[in-house]
Design a protein around this motif. Structure first.
Motif, PDB file in Angstrom:
ATOM      1  N   THR B  94       0.831  -1.195   0.000  1.00  0.00           N
ATOM      2  CA  THR B  94       0.000   0.000   0.000  1.00  0.00           C
ATOM      3  C   THR B  94       0.876   1.261   0.000  1.00  0.00           C
ATOM      4  OG1 THR B  94      -0.128  -0.238   2.391  1.00  0.00           O
ATOM      5  CG2 THR B  94      -1.995  -1.061   1.113  1.00  0.00           C
ATOM      6  N   ARG B  95       2.139   1.066   0.391  1.00  0.00           N
ATOM      7  CA  ARG B  95       3.114   2.162   0.326  1.00  0.00           C
ATOM      8  C   ARG B  95       4.426   1.595  -0.178  1.00  0.00           C
ATOM      9  NH1 ARG B  95       4.215   4.575   5.836  1.00  0.00           N
ATOM     10  NH2 ARG B  95       5.340   6.076   4.582  1.00  0.00           N
ATOM     11  N   LYS B  96       5.336   2.498  -0.579  1.00  0.00           N
ATOM     12  CA  LYS B  96       6.667   2.040  -0.948  1.00  0.00           C
ATOM     13  C   LYS B  96       7.431   1.661   0.321  1.00  0.00           C
ATOM     14  CE  LYS B  96       7.719   4.849  -4.995  1.00  0.00           C
ATOM     15  NZ  LYS B  96       8.493   6.022  -5.430  1.00  0.00           N
ATOM     16  N   TYR B  97       8.157   0.556   0.255  1.00  0.00           N
ATOM     17  CA  TYR B  97       9.003   0.139   1.378  1.00  0.00           C
ATOM     18  C   TYR B  97      10.024   1.236   1.700  1.00  0.00           C
ATOM     19  CZ  TYR B  97      12.550  -2.715   3.844  1.00  0.00           C
ATOM     20  OH  TYR B  97      13.472  -3.209   4.729  1.00  0.00           O
ATOM     21  N   SER B  98      10.566   1.866   0.654  1.00  0.00           N
ATOM     22  CA  SER B  98      11.580   2.908   0.896  1.00  0.00           C
ATOM     23  C   SER B  98      10.984   4.072   1.701  1.00  0.00           C
ATOM     24  CB  SER B  98      12.177   3.400  -0.419  1.00  0.00           C
ATOM     25  OG  SER B  98      11.157   3.766  -1.306  1.00  0.00           O
ATOM     26  N   ASP B  99       9.724   4.418   1.451  1.00  0.00           N
ATOM     27  CA  ASP B  99       9.077   5.476   2.239  1.00  0.00           C
ATOM     28  C   ASP B  99       8.816   5.021   3.674  1.00  0.00           C
ATOM     29  OD1 ASP B  99       9.065   6.995  -0.014  1.00  0.00           O
ATOM     30  OD2 ASP B  99       6.931   6.709  -0.472  1.00  0.00           O
ATOM     31  N   ARG B 100       8.402   3.779   3.787  1.00  0.00           N
ATOM     32  CA  ARG B 100       8.174   3.192   5.111  1.00  0.00           C
ATOM     33  C   ARG B 100       9.441   3.270   5.970  1.00  0.00           C
ATOM     34  NH1 ARG B 100       3.660  -0.177   6.178  1.00  0.00           N
ATOM     35  NH2 ARG B 100       2.950  -0.577   4.082  1.00  0.00           N
ATOM     36  N   LEU B 101      10.583   2.975   5.319  1.00  0.00           N
ATOM     37  CA  LEU B 101      11.860   2.995   6.030  1.00  0.00           C
ATOM     38  C   LEU B 101      12.185   4.397   6.542  1.00  0.00           C
ATOM     39  CD1 LEU B 101      14.085   0.723   3.744  1.00  0.00           C
ATOM     40  CD2 LEU B 101      13.444   0.245   6.119  1.00  0.00           C
ATOM     41  N   VAL B 102      11.956   5.401   5.693  1.00  0.00           N
ATOM     42  CA  VAL B 102      12.238   6.787   6.093  1.00  0.00           C
ATOM     43  C   VAL B 102      11.404   7.143   7.319  1.00  0.00           C
ATOM     44  CG1 VAL B 102      12.045   9.204   5.379  1.00  0.00           C
ATOM     45  CG2 VAL B 102      12.900   7.490   3.754  1.00  0.00           C
ATOM     46  N   ASP B 103      10.122   6.789   7.288  1.00  0.00           N
ATOM     47  CA  ASP B 103       9.214   7.060   8.414  1.00  0.00           C
ATOM     48  C   ASP B 103       9.657   6.361   9.686  1.00  0.00           C
ATOM     49  OD1 ASP B 103       7.615   8.547   6.884  1.00  0.00           O
ATOM     50  OD2 ASP B 103       5.779   7.373   7.246  1.00  0.00           O
ATOM     51  N   MET B 104      10.018   5.098   9.522  1.00  0.00           N
ATOM     52  CA  MET B 104      10.429   4.294  10.674  1.00  0.00           C
ATOM     53  C   MET B 104      11.664   4.893  11.341  1.00  0.00           C
ATOM     54  SD  MET B 104       8.783   1.666  11.680  1.00  0.00           S
ATOM     55  CE  MET B 104       7.157   1.132  11.200  1.00  0.00           C
ATOM     56  N   LYS B 105      12.594   5.320  10.492  1.00  0.00           N
ATOM     57  CA  LYS B 105      13.823   5.896  11.043  1.00  0.00           C
ATOM     58  C   LYS B 105      13.527   7.174  11.822  1.00  0.00           C
ATOM     59  CE  LYS B 105      16.833   4.005   7.542  1.00  0.00           C
ATOM     60  NZ  LYS B 105      17.718   4.239   6.411  1.00  0.00           N
ATOM     61  N   ARG B 106      12.623   7.971  11.259  1.00  0.00           N
ATOM     62  CA  ARG B 106      12.278   9.224  11.930  1.00  0.00           C
ATOM     63  C   ARG B 106      11.554   8.930  13.251  1.00  0.00           C
ATOM     64  NH1 ARG B 106       8.502  11.797   8.570  1.00  0.00           N
ATOM     65  NH2 ARG B 106      10.121  11.936   6.997  1.00  0.00           N
ATOM     66  N   LYS B 107      10.632   8.000  13.183  1.00  0.00           N
ATOM     67  CA  LYS B 107       9.799   7.701  14.350  1.00  0.00           C
ATOM     68  C   LYS B 107      10.599   7.075  15.492  1.00  0.00           C
ATOM     69  CE  LYS B 107       6.288   4.642  15.139  1.00  0.00           C
ATOM     70  NZ  LYS B 107       5.603   3.513  14.521  1.00  0.00           N
ATOM     71  N   THR B 108      11.509   6.178  15.161  1.00  0.00           N
ATOM     72  CA  THR B 108      12.215   5.433  16.208  1.00  0.00           C
ATOM     73  C   THR B 108      13.588   5.997  16.519  1.00  0.00           C
ATOM     74  OG1 THR B 108      13.256   3.930  14.628  1.00  0.00           O
ATOM     75  CG2 THR B 108      11.099   3.280  15.466  1.00  0.00           C
TER      76      THR B 108
END
Lengths: 292, 287
Positions: B94-108
C-alpha cells in the motif's frame, strides 16, 4: 494431522491450482503463473524424481524420537554409480495420499529425520542431495508443542557444518523456513518454474493488502521466481523444464535435473571438505543487500 | 564509536514554576497495565524495569533500554551504526518500502530493528544484540541479518560470549527471499560460534515468532524467556485458521514452551542480568 482436504497456508487455501490457466495467453509467464505451475497437481514430486534419477533407493524412516513423517522422504541411493543420501519434501497425488503426506508440510520430526540422515551421510562420506517442494512447515498445535521452530533452526546450523557435499534443488514450492531447513547447500538450484519465498503470495497479500485476492501482486513484488532469485544471488542455477512445465514430461525433467546435480557434484565434490565448509559459509555470508 | 547513555528525560512529568497557574501535566504520566488493567504511575513502571509492580506483567521494552538494563552501569560501545536498509526489491504494497523505512527511522531514531554493542556484565565483556519491535515489527531483513552476523563474528575473533535478545514478528516480507536467507546466514555464524565453544545465551521476549524463532532464537546454549512472552514458529492467527479451532489458553507462552522442553528457564526481567552473569561465569570452554 489436519482433516480438511485443501492445503491451507497462512489460512489461505492454496489448492486453486486445480484449474491452471496462464494469466496471459502469450509472453513469458507471470510470477503467479509460476506459482501455479510450482503447485501444479501433476508436477513431479520427490519420489518421481528419485525413481528416475537414482538407483537402489531405499527409504529410511523415523526421527528415532517420536514418529516417521511421510511429508519428508529420506533414504540412501546410488547416483550414477555413487552412494548418496536423498532427502525431499513429498506431496501426495490422490486426496487420500495428499492427506497422508500432509500436503508436503513436515512436522518437526520430519526435519529431525532429515538431520539424522544428513549425519548418517556425514559418517559415511556420502553427498547429500535435497529436493525442496513444500508450502511450508506445518503450522499446528502439535507442531508447536514439539518445537517446529527449534527443529528448523537446528537444521540450519548443522547443515552449515556438514563436510560432505550438499546439493539442494527447489523443484516446486520453496515455502519459507520449512524449505530452507533442507536448503543450506554448497549449490542451491531451482527448476525454471519453481518459486522460493519468505511467505506465500496469499499470506503476504492478506497481511499487506488485507486481501488475499491480491496474491498475484504479492507474487510479483516478492521476487520469488527462479530468474529473479538467480539475479539476487540466492540461487546458483536455473534448470530448464521441458515444454511448458515439468508436469508434461517427467523423464525429460528428471534427466535435466540429474545432469545439473551431476555437474554440481563434480564441482563441489572436487573441493577438500574444509574448503567446502568455508565456501558454503561465504556463500550465505554474502546474501543480503544494505548500504553502509 | 562512542559511549552511549540515556539521553531522554522527556517522559518525566513537569510541574509549572511558581507564580504561573499551577497545573500538572498528566498526559503520559500514567500507564494502564495490559496485564491487570490497573492504572499506575509510568515512573513506577520504569523504576521497576517496565514490569508491573502489581501483577508482574512485563511491558515491551526497546533495544536500547534493554542494553542499558543488561550492561554494567548501562554502558556499552555500539557497533555498525551506519548500516541501513535499502529497498533491493523496490517493494511496493500500500506504500513504498523505501518510504516506510524513512518514516520508521524518523519515528524510532534507529536505523533498523537491532542494536548491537559490547560492554561488561559483572565486569566481563559480553556482545549483545538486542531487537526492537517498533521498527517494522522487529522484522529481520538484510540489516538485522548482517548486524547480528557481524556481532557473532566479532565475538568469535575476540572470544567473547554472546547474548541475543529477540523481539520480532519474523522475517521481513519487504525484502523477500533475501530476508529468509538471513536465517541461514546467522545460523551459519552460530555454527562457527558453537564449534569454537564460545557461549551463547538466547533471551526470547514478547513476541518472538517466525523466522527469528526458527533460527538464532532457538540456538542458544541456553534458551531463556521472559514470563508470558508469545513464542512460536507460526503465529496464533495462522494456526487458528489452519486447524479451525480456538487455541488453548496459554498456548505458545513462555511457560508453555518451558513445559514442552523448549526453554531452559523462564526468567523475570529483574533477574535476567544476574542470571546471564552467573551462567557465563560457569560456561568456560573445555581445555
Amino acid at each position: 494431522m489436519q482433516e480438511n482436504a485443501h492445503p491451507k497456508v497462512n489460512g489461505e487455501d492454496v489448492s486453486e491450482f486445480d484449474a491452471f490457466e496462464p494469466e496471459v495467453e502469450s509472453g513469458p509467464p507471470t510470477a503467479m503463473d509460476r506459482v501455479r505451475l510450482a503447485r501444479h497437481p501433476d508436477r513431479p514430486y520427490t519420489l518421481d524424481f528419485i525413481e528416475r534419477i537414482f538407483d537402489d533407493f531405499f527409504e529410511m524412516h523415523g526421527d528415532r524420537a517420536f514418529a516417521d513423517d511421510p511429508a519428508m522422504v529420506c533414504g540412501c541411493a546410488r547416483f550414477r554409480g555413487r552412494p548418496v543420501v536423498v532427502i525431499g519434501h513429498q506431496k501426495g497425488r490422490s486426496t487420500r495420499d495428499r492427506q497422508h503426506r500432509n500436503f508436503g508440510m513436515p512436522m518437526p520430526e520430519g526435519y529431525r529425520k532429515a538431520l539424522r540422515v544428513m549425519q548418517f551421510a556425514e559418517k559415511f562420506g556420502m553427498p547429500v542431495i535435497t529436493f525442496i517442494d513444500t508450502p511450508g512447515a506445518y503450522p499446528g498445535i502439535d507442531a508447536e508443542e514439539r518445537g517446529q521452530a527449534e527443529a528448523i533452526a537446528f537444521n540450519l546450523r548443522e547443515m552449515a557444518k556438514l563436510r560432505v557435499p550438499v546439493v539442494c534443488t527447489v523443484t516446486g514450492e520453496g515455502g519459507s523456513g520449512g524449505a530452507l531447513a533442507i536448503g543450506v547447500g554448497d549449490v542451491v538450484q531451482m527448476l525454471e518454474n519453481a518459486v522460493y519465498s519468505v511467505i506465500t503470495p496469499e499470506g503476504c497479500a492478506a497481511i499487506l493488502w488485507k486481501d488475499s485476492s491480491q496474491a498475484p501482486r504479492a507474487a510479483e513484488a516478492l521476487r520469488i521466481t527462479a530468474p529473479e532469485l538467480l539475479a539476487l544471488g540466492i540461487v546458483d542455477r536455473v534448470i530448464p523444464e521441458p515444454g511448458d512445465g515439468a508436469h508434461n514430461d517427467f523423464d525429460e525433467a528428471s534427466r535435466l535435473l540429474g545432469d545439473s546435480i551431476d555437474e554440481a557434484l563434480a564441482k563441489v565434490g572436487a573441493m577438500r571438505p574444509e574448503e567446502r565448509v568455508i565456501a558454503r559459509y561465504e556463500k550465505f555470508r554474502r546474501m543480503g543487500r544494505y548500504s553502509e | 564509536m562512542a559511549w552511549f547513555r540515556r539521553k531522554k528525560d522527556s517522559d518525566v512529568p513537569t510541574v509549572q514554576p511558581e507564580g504561573e497557574r499551577k497545573t500538572v501535566r498528566t498526559e503520559g504520566l500514567f500507564v494502564k497495565c495490559p496485564g491487570c488493567e490497573r492504572a499506575a504511575f509510568k515512573r513506577d513502571f520504569e523504576a521497576n524495569l517496565n514490569v508491573c509492580p502489581e501483577c508482574g506483567h512485563h511491558l515491551r521494552v526497546d533495544a536500547r533500554e534493554r542494553l542499558r538494563q543488561l550492561f554494567d552501569d548501562g554502558e556499552f560501545v555500539e557497533f555498525d551504526t551506519g548500516i541501513s536498509a535499502t529497498d533491493p526489491l523496490e517493494f511496493v504494497d500500500t506504500r513504498k518500502y523505501s518510504d516506510r523505512l524513512v518514516d520508521m527511522k524518523r519515528k524510532t531514531g534507529e536505523n533498523d530493528a537491532v542494536v548491537v554493542g559490547v560492554g561488561n556484565m559483572g565486569g566481563s565483556p559480553v556482545v549483545i544484540a538486542s531487537m526492537s519491535l517498533d521498527f517494522v515489527g522487529g522484522s529481520m531483513g538484510s540489516v538485522v541479518g548482517e548486524k547480528i552476523t557481524r556481532a557473532i563474528e566479532r565475538a568469535i575473533s575476540d572470544r567473547i560470549p554472546v547474548v541475543i535478545v529477540s523481539a520480532s514478528g519474523g522475517a521481513r516480507m519487504q525484502e523477500g527471499t533475501l530476508s529468509l536467507m538471513q536465517m541461514a546466514k546467522i545460523s551459519a555464524a552460530l555454527a562457527r560460534l558453537d564449534e569454537e565453544c564460545i557461549p551463547y545465551i538466547s533471551i526470547l521476549t514478547d513476541p518472538t515468532t517466525g523466522g527469528v524463532t526458527a533460527s538464532f532464537a532457538m540456538l542458544g546454549d541456553l534458551n531463556i524467556a521472559e514470563p508470558g512472552a508469545l513464542i512460536g514458529f507460526a503465529g496464533p492467527r495462522v494456526i487458528e485458521q489452519t486447524i479451525r479451532q480456538k487455541l488453548p489458553k496459554g498456548f505458545q507462552r513462555s511457560e508453555f514452551l518451558l513445559e514442552h522442553g523448549m526453554l531452559d528457564d523462564v526468567v523475570e526481567r529483574g533477574r535476567l542480568r544476574e542470571y546471564v552473569i552467573r551462567a557465563f561465569s560457569l560456561m568456560q570452554p573445555a581445555v
